[in-house]
Design a protein around this motif. Structure first.
Motif, short mmCIF file in Angstrom:
data_model
loop_
_atom_site.label_atom_id
_atom_site.label_comp_id
_atom_site.label_asym_id
_atom_site.label_seq_id
_atom_site.Cartn_x
_atom_site.Cartn_y
_atom_site.Cartn_z
N ASP A 148 73.37 -11.42 73.33
CA ASP A 148 72.43 -10.64 72.54
C ASP A 148 72.92 -9.19 72.47
O ASP A 148 73.08 -8.53 73.50
N PRO A 149 73.19 -8.65 71.26
CA PRO A 149 73.67 -7.26 71.15
C PRO A 149 72.75 -6.25 71.82
O PRO A 149 73.20 -5.20 72.28
N GLN A 150 71.46 -6.56 71.89
CA GLN A 150 70.51 -5.61 72.48
C GLN A 150 70.69 -5.49 73.99
O GLN A 150 70.20 -4.54 74.60
N THR A 171 71.81 -6.84 65.41
CA THR A 171 71.04 -8.00 65.89
C THR A 171 70.76 -8.98 64.76
O THR A 171 70.85 -10.20 64.95
N LYS A 172 70.42 -8.46 63.59
CA LYS A 172 70.17 -9.33 62.44
C LYS A 172 71.44 -10.12 62.09
O LYS A 172 71.36 -11.32 61.78
N ARG A 194 63.41 -13.16 65.53
CA ARG A 194 62.50 -12.87 66.63
C ARG A 194 61.19 -13.61 66.39
O ARG A 194 60.76 -13.78 65.24
N SER A 208 66.30 -14.68 75.52
CA SER A 208 67.42 -13.85 75.99
C SER A 208 66.87 -12.87 77.01
O SER A 208 65.89 -12.17 76.74
N ILE A 246 71.38 -0.86 65.94
CA ILE A 246 71.30 -2.06 66.78
C ILE A 246 70.49 -3.15 66.09
O ILE A 246 70.79 -4.34 66.21
N ASP A 247 69.47 -2.75 65.35
CA ASP A 247 68.68 -3.74 64.61
C ASP A 247 69.56 -4.44 63.57
O ASP A 247 69.47 -5.67 63.40
N TYR A 303 63.30 -15.85 70.72
CA TYR A 303 63.77 -16.08 69.36
C TYR A 303 63.44 -17.51 68.94
O TYR A 303 63.34 -18.41 69.78
N TRP A 363 73.83 -10.95 64.12
CA TRP A 363 74.02 -11.94 65.18
C TRP A 363 73.10 -13.14 64.99
O TRP A 363 73.54 -14.29 65.10
N ASP A 402 64.84 -0.63 74.77
CA ASP A 402 64.91 0.01 73.45
C ASP A 402 63.92 1.15 73.26
O ASP A 402 63.76 1.66 72.15
#
Length: 405
Positions: free
Chosen positions: A181-183, A167-168, A319, A284, A163-164, A310, A170, A191
């Protein structure tokens, strides 16, 4: 002639790529600044020592808890051990992040008056650009370092790592952060347990607790087979303390009296210039209320909020470790199991905000059903905070503010 045009086009594209800077020009100034180097070096030495200590603690944790990996799937002794490992990894992750925050603030405070390096942006952005330089070039931060180290030492791709990476991508790709937000799109949006699950949201227990085995068997007897993975995801979605988990498994799995009012809302919002004068920032978030479901029962009520801040960087977004975000809520609902208002005094329940750097998570499980009979009188409102100040209300049920904002 066609080949000539293709060659010219390729050269032009190559020139554009080379013309794109790998980092802001002020980074060159920072790199050559002896004052900045002398200020940062003691912190870097402490940082490297702290990283080595985290590595040793992660190694000891793996050995003590007898964790191993087979076919990309991590194996833990039991649920208690898995929860303990998640707790310790999250604690070490926080130590790592908080060290950088402390170091960056100290370096900025001592370097500000002597700096001869000027950022390309407005002068008010100097601290932010310096923070980016420290993060990317000096300390070279790794997101959730202990969790990443845990996966690296065991040799598997954890949900945290996968997921990290998403996210990067994205943050680099979505220049306006208009995509979700993928998270916030994961089976577990908090998380906390991502570090102990693999990328397929699986783990194995070699000696699972009796109460957990009985929960699986009860599902089988009722003709509702449920994989261990599904039950674990349900547990991880609601509790962090092993005592709460085992208490629920042992005593409250089959309690049922009424459905819980359910709702969820998520979005990414920009901060206006008054809240973020130095550069563009966005928060987000997702807020929700739902029942704690097992066998279709939903007597307990789960209230959750997640928010991340962000900032716009020289390329893409990232972030923002140096800013605080907070979530709070207030509510007045009906407790149908006891046929009374909750809180019983008739006054709204108010949960204070939990301000945290970069990310804030609010999570509560109330041991009763909460529902809405009349949205004009009953409500659930979340407040988002930025750097300790009220920012926005989200009216999940009803339309009533917490503090008269």
């Amino acid at each position: 002639m066609k080949k000539f045009y293709i060659l010219v086009l390729c050269i032009g594209q190559l020139f554009c790529v080379q013309a794109q800077p790998l980092y802001p020009s002020v980074y060159d100034c920072y790199q050559q600044d002896a004052v900045l180097f002398s200020l940062a070096q003691p912190w870097v030495q402490q940082f490297e020592k702290m990283k080595w200590e985290v590595q040793q603690q992660v190694s000891a944790l793996i050995q003590t808890e007898q964790v191993f990996v087979m076919q990309e799937k991590p194996y833990y002794r039991d649920l208690r051990s898995a929860v303990k490992i998640a707790s310790e990894l999250n604690s070490l992750d926080s130590v790592y992040d908080h060290f950088f925050i402390q170091a960056a603030l100290a370096i900025q405070a001592n370097y500000g008056t002597s700096s001869g390096c000027i950022a390309d942006q407005a002068s008010v952005n100097t601290h932010s650009v310096l923070t980016d330089y420290l993060e990317e070039k000096v300390f070279q931060l790794t997101t959730q370092y202990a969790s990443q180290e845990f996966a690296r030492q065991l040799g598997f791709t954890s949900a945290r790592v996968a997921i990290d990476q998403a996210t990067k991508r994205w943050l680099l790709r979505d220049t306006a952060l208009t995509e979700s937000d993928p998270q916030l799109e994961q089976p577990l949006q908090d998380d906390y347990y991502w570090c102990i699950l693999n990328a397929d949201w699986e783990l194995e227990l070699t000696s699972p607790e009796l109460a957990l085995l009985q929960a699986v068997e009860n599902r089988m007897e009722k003709g509702k087979p449920k994989k261990l993975k599904e039950i674990l995801l349900l547990i991880f979605d609601h509790w962090r303390e092993i005592e709460d988990i085992l208490n629920w498994l042992n005593t409250n799995v089959f309690e049922d009296c009424h459905a819980v009012a359910r709702a969820s809302f998520k979005e990414t919002i920009p901060l206006d210039r008054s809240s973020s004068p130095d550069l563009r920032r966005k928060i987000s978030y997702q807020v929700l209320q739902r029942g704690v479901l097992f066998d279709g029962r939903a007597t307990k009520t789960h209230v959750k909020g997640i928010a991340r801040v962000y900032k716009k960087k020289w390329i893409g977004w990232g972030r923002d470790l140096m800013q605080q975000v907070g979530i709070s809520y207030c509510t007045l609902q009906w407790n149908p199991c006891h046929n009374q208002q909750w809180p019983s005094e008739g006054l709204p329940y108010i949960q204070a905000p939990n301000h945290r750097y970069a990310k804030s998570i609010l999570q509560q499980v109330h041991p009763y059903a909460l529902s809405i009979r009349n949205s004009a009188a009953e409500f659930l409102t979340f407040d988002i905070h930025y750097n300790g100040a009220y920012l926005k209300s989200i009216y999940l049920f009803g339309n009533r503010p917490c503090y008269g904002n």
